[in-house]
Design a protein around this motif. Structure first.
Motif, PDB file in Angstrom:
ATOM      1  N   ILE A 154      45.355  52.495  27.713  1.00 60.68           N
ATOM      2  CA  ILE A 154      46.003  53.761  28.007  1.00 60.68           C
ATOM      3  C   ILE A 154      47.521  53.556  27.928  1.00 60.68           C
ATOM      4  N   SER A 155      48.198  54.487  27.273  1.00 58.83           N
ATOM      5  CA  SER A 155      49.637  54.372  27.108  1.00 58.83           C
ATOM      6  C   SER A 155      50.335  54.279  28.455  1.00 58.83           C
ATOM      7  N   GLY A 156      51.240  53.295  28.575  1.00 62.17           N
ATOM      8  CA  GLY A 156      51.989  53.137  29.812  1.00 62.17           C
ATOM      9  C   GLY A 156      51.376  52.162  30.795  1.00 62.17           C
ATOM     10  N   HIS A 157      50.134  51.767  30.549  1.00 60.12           N
ATOM     11  CA  HIS A 157      49.505  50.782  31.436  1.00 60.12           C
ATOM     12  C   HIS A 157      50.024  49.392  31.096  1.00 60.12           C
ATOM     13  N   THR A 158      50.529  48.692  32.115  1.00 58.59           N
ATOM     14  CA  THR A 158      51.130  47.389  31.859  1.00 58.59           C
ATOM     15  C   THR A 158      50.121  46.250  31.932  1.00 58.59           C
ATOM     16  N   ALA A 159      49.015  46.469  32.609  1.00 57.46           N
ATOM     17  CA  ALA A 159      48.027  45.412  32.773  1.00 57.46           C
ATOM     18  C   ALA A 159      46.833  45.661  31.857  1.00 57.46           C
ATOM     19  N   LEU A 160      46.339  44.597  31.249  1.00 59.44           N
ATOM     20  CA  LEU A 160      45.184  44.695  30.359  1.00 59.44           C
ATOM     21  C   LEU A 160      44.272  43.515  30.626  1.00 59.44           C
ATOM     22  N   TYR A 161      42.971  43.798  30.741  1.00 57.36           N
ATOM     23  CA  TYR A 161      41.969  42.784  31.080  1.00 57.36           C
ATOM     24  C   TYR A 161      40.871  42.760  30.016  1.00 57.36           C
ATOM     25  N   TRP A 162      40.354  41.590  29.771  1.00 63.42           N
ATOM     26  CA  TRP A 162      39.139  41.424  28.963  1.00 63.42           C
ATOM     27  C   TRP A 162      38.058  40.804  29.852  1.00 63.42           C
ATOM     28  N   TYR A 163      36.843  41.365  29.734  1.00 67.70           N
ATOM     29  CA  TYR A 163      35.691  40.861  30.465  1.00 67.70           C
ATOM     30  C   TYR A 163      34.520  40.704  29.500  1.00 67.70           C
ATOM     31  N   ARG A 164      33.573  39.878  29.918  1.00 68.85           N
ATOM     32  CA  ARG A 164      32.334  39.736  29.174  1.00 68.85           C
ATOM     33  C   ARG A 164      31.182  40.090  30.116  1.00 68.85           C
ATOM     34  N   GLN A 165      30.203  40.805  29.586  1.00 72.32           N
ATOM     35  CA  GLN A 165      29.079  41.241  30.416  1.00 72.32           C
ATOM     36  C   GLN A 165      27.772  41.003  29.673  1.00 72.32           C
ATOM     37  N   SER A 166      26.911  40.207  30.291  1.00 74.24           N
ATOM     38  CA  SER A 166      25.563  40.058  29.757  1.00 74.24           C
ATOM     39  C   SER A 166      24.712  41.209  30.269  1.00 74.24           C
ATOM     40  N   LEU A 167      23.582  41.446  29.648  1.00 74.88           N
ATOM     41  CA  LEU A 167      22.769  42.625  29.907  1.00 74.88           C
ATOM     42  C   LEU A 167      22.508  42.819  31.387  1.00 74.88           C
ATOM     43  N   GLY A 168      22.965  43.960  31.940  1.00 78.17           N
ATOM     44  CA  GLY A 168      22.698  44.315  33.323  1.00 78.17           C
ATOM     45  C   GLY A 168      23.335  43.429  34.363  1.00 78.17           C
ATOM     46  N   GLY A 209      26.899  41.337  36.137  1.00 75.93           N
ATOM     47  CA  GLY A 209      28.279  41.616  36.512  1.00 75.93           C
ATOM     48  C   GLY A 209      29.239  41.223  35.408  1.00 75.93           C
ATOM     49  N   LEU A 210      30.502  41.444  35.676  1.00 75.35           N
ATOM     50  CA  LEU A 210      31.540  41.183  34.680  1.00 75.35           C
ATOM     51  C   LEU A 210      32.127  39.786  34.858  1.00 75.35           C
ATOM     52  N   GLU A 211      32.276  39.088  33.749  1.00 73.03           N
ATOM     53  CA  GLU A 211      32.894  37.767  33.742  1.00 73.03           C
ATOM     54  C   GLU A 211      34.323  37.923  33.235  1.00 73.03           C
ATOM     55  N   PHE A 212      35.294  37.600  34.067  1.00 78.99           N
ATOM     56  CA  PHE A 212      36.703  37.709  33.683  1.00 78.99           C
ATOM     57  C   PHE A 212      37.028  36.719  32.573  1.00 78.99           C
ATOM     58  N   LEU A 213      37.744  37.180  31.564  1.00 82.94           N
ATOM     59  CA  LEU A 213      38.140  36.309  30.452  1.00 82.94           C
ATOM     60  C   LEU A 213      39.640  36.049  30.455  1.00 82.94           C
ATOM     61  N   ILE A 214      40.431  37.111  30.347  1.00 86.55           N
ATOM     62  CA  ILE A 214      41.874  36.957  30.214  1.00 86.55           C
ATOM     63  C   ILE A 214      42.559  38.219  30.709  1.00 86.55           C
ATOM     64  N   GLN A 274      43.559  37.410  41.522  1.00 84.91           N
ATOM     65  CA  GLN A 274      42.962  37.993  40.330  1.00 84.91           C
ATOM     66  C   GLN A 274      42.077  39.158  40.767  1.00 84.91           C
ATOM     67  N   PHE A 275      41.410  39.696  39.777  1.00 88.42           N
ATOM     68  CA  PHE A 275      40.437  40.750  40.014  1.00 88.42           C
ATOM     69  C   PHE A 275      39.074  40.099  39.873  1.00 88.42           C
ATOM     70  N   TYR A 276      38.243  40.113  40.941  1.00 91.40           N
ATOM     71  CA  TYR A 276      36.946  39.449  40.902  1.00 91.40           C
ATOM     72  C   TYR A 276      35.838  40.480  41.021  1.00 91.40           C
ATOM     73  N   PHE A 277      34.942  40.508  40.048  1.00 94.12           N
ATOM     74  CA  PHE A 277      33.818  41.429  40.089  1.00 94.12           C
ATOM     75  C   PHE A 277      32.587  40.751  40.677  1.00 94.12           C
ATOM     76  N   GLY A 278      31.799  41.547  41.375  1.00 89.07           N
ATOM     77  CA  GLY A 278      30.557  41.061  41.942  1.00 89.07           C
ATOM     78  C   GLY A 278      29.476  40.921  40.883  1.00 89.07           C
ATOM     79  N   THR A 279      28.323  40.433  41.327  1.00 89.87           N
ATOM     80  CA  THR A 279      27.205  40.147  40.432  1.00 89.87           C
ATOM     81  C   THR A 279      26.459  41.402  40.001  1.00 89.87           C
ATOM     82  N   GLY A 280      26.698  42.516  40.669  1.00 90.84           N
ATOM     83  CA  GLY A 280      26.106  43.785  40.253  1.00 90.84           C
ATOM     84  C   GLY A 280      24.776  44.089  40.916  1.00 90.84           C
TER      85      GLY A 280
END
Lengths: 114, 108
Positions: A26-40, A42-47, B95-101
């Motif tokens: 989104i324009s103007g947002h200073t923070a950007l995150y990448w996550y990885r998610q396996s099926l169903g 939670g989110l795994e933080f990448l960078i 950081q930002f930590y997400f739960g397991t869901g």
């Protein structure tokens, strides 16, 4: 205004190939995150990128993964020599600033490595 | 290491039933957020809680932040089918930590 967009929405690639995933925050947002998610799961933080500061790369699983953010806006996540275990949904999010700010997520890129 | 553990991981209930989802950690967070994610979409923020012991309500959803700011719960009263989805808690620290869901299915 427009939300976070990601492209492609789906990507099928052969093992060993390189892939690039794109995120338009989104324009103007200073923070950007990448996550990885396996099926169903939670989110795994990448960078994480915050303004002009050095990115926090602590979540990248291997040196095959890298990311750039050009001009404080668009970001590209690159995976070199893809492996089958890289198959997942890759989500990008942006927020006004670091911390408790709401993260706005894109729809994700579903990557399948065959 | 997963800092935030959610329970249960899967939950299937009949429409009209109540449920509670838990988000637990041994770490202290400055704030905690709850998101809901529908298939094929990214998570969407439901609420942010900041103060220990804080309770926030959003229609049929009640969110509570633990006194020690290490845990949180989400209670849904008389769930409806539209509440089906993946519920994620997220804590903010360095950081930002997400739960397991928690994957919730509300059956009509």
């Amino acid at each position: 205004g427009a939300g976070v967009s990601q492209s492609p929405s789906n990507k099928v690639t052969e093992k060993g190939k390189d892939v690039e995933l794109r995120c338009d925050p989104i324009s103007g947002h200073t923070a950007l995150y990448w996550y990885r998610q396996s099926l169903g799961q939670g989110l795994e933080f990448l960078i994480y990128f915050q303004g002009n500061s050095a990115p926090d790369k602590s979540g990248l699983p291997s040196d095959r993964f890298s990311a750039e953010r050009t001009g404080g806006s668009v970001s590209t996540l690159t995976i070199q020599r893809t492996q089958q275990e890289d198959s997942a949904v890759y989500l990008c999010a942006s927020s006004l600033m670091q911390g408790a700010s709401e993260q706005y997520f894109g729809p994700g890129t579903r990557l399948t490595v065959t | 290491t997963q800092l935030l553990e959610q329970s249960p991981q899967f939950l299937s209930i009949q429409e009209g039933e109540n449920l509670t989802v838990y988000c637990n950690s041994s770490s202290v967070f400055s704030s905690l957020q709850w998101y809901r994610q529908e298939p094929g979409e990214g998570p969407v923020l439901l609420v942010t809680v900041v103060t220990g012991g804080e309770v926030k309500k959003l229609k049929r959803l009640t969110f509570q932040f633990g006194d020690a700011r290490k845990d949180s719960s989400l209670h849904i009263t008389a769930a409806q089918t539209g509440y089906t989805g993946l519920y994620l808690c997220a804590g903010t620290g360095n950081q930002f930590y997400f739960g397991t869901g928690t994957s919730l299915t509300v059956i009509p």
